[in-house]
Design a protein around this motif. Structure first.
Motif, PDB file in Angstrom:
ATOM      1  N   SER A 123      64.646  41.409  44.008  1.00 31.31           N
ATOM      2  CA  SER A 123      64.449  41.853  42.634  1.00 31.31           C
ATOM      3  C   SER A 123      64.323  43.367  42.633  1.00 31.31           C
ATOM      4  N   GLY A 124      64.599  43.976  41.501  1.00 28.67           N
ATOM      5  CA  GLY A 124      64.457  45.420  41.381  1.00 28.67           C
ATOM      6  C   GLY A 124      65.656  46.117  40.773  1.00 28.67           C
ATOM      7  N   ILE A 125      66.747  45.376  40.534  1.00 25.38           N
ATOM      8  CA  ILE A 125      67.925  45.937  39.875  1.00 25.38           C
ATOM      9  C   ILE A 125      68.007  45.365  38.465  1.00 25.38           C
ATOM     10  N   VAL A 126      68.122  46.245  37.482  1.00 28.17           N
ATOM     11  CA  VAL A 126      68.282  45.830  36.086  1.00 28.17           C
ATOM     12  C   VAL A 126      69.751  45.995  35.727  1.00 28.17           C
ATOM     13  N   LEU A 127      70.430  44.905  35.430  1.00 28.27           N
ATOM     14  CA  LEU A 127      71.864  44.942  35.135  1.00 28.27           C
ATOM     15  C   LEU A 127      72.142  44.769  33.648  1.00 28.27           C
ATOM     16  N   HIS A 128      73.202  45.408  33.203  1.00 33.21           N
ATOM     17  CA  HIS A 128      73.751  45.175  31.865  1.00 33.21           C
ATOM     18  C   HIS A 128      72.748  45.458  30.748  1.00 33.21           C
ATOM     19  N   THR A 142      76.419  50.677  25.327  1.00 38.10           N
ATOM     20  CA  THR A 142      77.108  50.530  26.608  1.00 38.10           C
ATOM     21  C   THR A 142      76.129  50.028  27.669  1.00 38.10           C
ATOM     22  N   PRO A 143      76.478  48.964  28.386  1.00 40.97           N
ATOM     23  CA  PRO A 143      75.563  48.449  29.420  1.00 40.97           C
ATOM     24  C   PRO A 143      75.465  49.419  30.590  1.00 40.97           C
ATOM     25  N   ALA A 144      74.292  49.516  31.157  1.00 38.47           N
ATOM     26  CA  ALA A 144      74.039  50.429  32.266  1.00 38.47           C
ATOM     27  C   ALA A 144      73.227  49.709  33.335  1.00 38.47           C
ATOM     28  N   VAL A 145      73.091  50.355  34.469  1.00 35.77           N
ATOM     29  CA  VAL A 145      72.309  49.821  35.583  1.00 35.77           C
ATOM     30  C   VAL A 145      71.153  50.769  35.861  1.00 35.77           C
ATOM     31  N   ARG A 146      69.983  50.218  36.089  1.00 39.74           N
ATOM     32  CA  ARG A 146      68.865  51.030  36.535  1.00 39.74           C
ATOM     33  C   ARG A 146      68.038  50.219  37.522  1.00 39.74           C
ATOM     34  N   TYR A 147      67.089  50.893  38.195  1.00 41.99           N
ATOM     35  CA  TYR A 147      66.237  50.229  39.171  1.00 41.99           C
ATOM     36  C   TYR A 147      64.799  50.241  38.664  1.00 41.99           C
ATOM     37  N   ASP A 181      63.290  52.430  43.505  1.00 39.57           N
ATOM     38  CA  ASP A 181      62.978  53.029  42.213  1.00 39.57           C
ATOM     39  C   ASP A 181      62.049  54.215  42.480  1.00 39.57           C
ATOM     40  N   VAL A 182      62.581  55.433  42.403  1.00 46.93           N
ATOM     41  CA  VAL A 182      61.784  56.607  42.761  1.00 46.93           C
ATOM     42  C   VAL A 182      60.714  56.917  41.718  1.00 46.93           C
ATOM     43  N   LEU A 183      60.790  56.310  40.549  1.00 42.84           N
ATOM     44  CA  LEU A 183      59.798  56.552  39.511  1.00 42.84           C
ATOM     45  C   LEU A 183      58.528  55.735  39.711  1.00 42.84           C
TER      46      LEU A 183
END
Length: 334
Positions: free
Chosen positions: A80-85, A92-97, A129-131
């Motif tokens: 877990s840790g990837i946020v998709l779509h 517009t769908p994006a990817v973040r962690y 996730d560096v944040l």
């Protein structure tokens, strides 16, 4: 003859891990799981984003079908840790962690529901996730472990420095000195950075290491298992030596990138009397870091071929290992 002589034999434990990224069709996945069990594979790897949860649902459905003896042989890890779509302001769908405690708590709950389990053996942080401070993520894991929802923590796609941050933070705050269970990285004949950063140090041919050049040696020293994802390199070294051309354009491109290496893999396979898949995986198993390849194929025959890897590694000598490496590089060693 005793009853013990006639009892079914449990396959020897395999160093391989069965990846379930493509699992969605239950019937096809059932064949893969059966082949994995017959090969002695004891660990399933999935993730919350695989098939938008379909992989975990399929794993859960198949686990529920197993008899108790087979079920006890299998461990399960999820990531877990990837946020998709996730849609942005413009839609517009994006990817973040996201490695925050709240996110991991909620995603683990969903994963357990899909898997039909009360707990998983390992939760792997999929991307950094560096944040989110590492200490916060570690605390979230320890809370989940205390609640009986997970046993161990792993990380994926991280450099040495980040891995050690997790290792030190975990050992500092866990009452029993628990460390990381595993690190997943892409590694194989096609992706040799961890090897070449060590062996070709101080040479112009050394590839940029992305901050992970010493990861193999560090993990071995820390007792952290290295799990290699994508170890077969999309079949680029195991197809084409017989003159056939794959129909899939992506596989054609991978085969072209392999150059003359498939022929060398086929030659070593004949020398060792094993499959070509076994040779490619044995190259990894020969590394002194305790690497465990994550095999993602759903083809039962190919899984059976991969299962020969441990035997191939035991018989592969240094000359054969270097021939494979040289062929994959496409040029002689300095």
């Amino acid at each position: 003859m005793t009853a013990q002589d006639t009892a079914p034999q449990t396959p020897a434990a395999s160093p391989l891990i069965l990846g379930t990224m493509g699992w969605g069709d239950v019937e096809r996945a059932r064949g893969a799981l059966r082949a994995g069990l017959e090969a002695g594979i004891g660990l399933l790897d999935t993730a919350d984003i695989y098939g938008a949860g379909a992989s975990e649902e399929t794993v859960g459905a198949l686990l529920a079908e197993l008899d108790p003896a087979e079920r006890t042989r299998l461990r399960v890890q999820t990531k877990s840790g990837i946020v998709l779509h996730e849609p942005g302001p413009d839609g517009t769908p994006a990817v973040r962690y996201d490695n925050s405690p709240a996110y991991l708590h909620d995603r683990l709950a969903l994963s357990l529901e899909r898997l039909g389990l009360d707990r998983v053996d390992t939760l792997v942080v999929h991307r950094p996730d560096v944040l989110t401070p590492v200490s916060d993520t570690v605390r979230a894991f320890l809370d989940a472990r205390e609640a009986g929802r997970v046993d161990a923590l792993g990380v994926s796609n991280m450099g040495t420095r980040r891995v050690l941050e997790y290792q030190h933070a975990l050992r500092e705050v866990s009452a029993d000195g628990t460390g990381l269970a595993c690190v997943q990285v892409e590694l194989g004949l096609h992706h040799r950075m961890l090897v070449e950063s060590v062996v070709l140090a101080n040479h112009p041919a050394a590839a940029p290491d992305g901050g992970a050049g010493d990861l193999g040696e560090v993990c071995a020293g820390e007792g952290i298992e290295i799990q290699a994802w994508g170890p077969l390199g999309q079949g680029r070294f195991t197809r084409g030596s017989d003159g056939t051309v794959p129909a899939d354009p992506a596989e054609q491109a991978a085969l072209a990138a392999a150059g003359g290496a498939p022929a060398v893999v086929a030659r070593v396979a004949r020398e060792l009397e094993v499959s070509r898949e076994a040779v490619v995986l044995a190259w990894l198993l020969r590394l002194p870091w305790g690497v465990r390849p994550v095999v993602g194929t759903q083809d039962p025959a190919r899984i059976a071929s991969c299962a020969q890897a441990a035997d191939a590694a035991a018989r592969m000598d240094g000359a054969q290992w270097h021939r494979l490496w040289t062929a994959a590089r496409g040029e002689t060693l300095p």
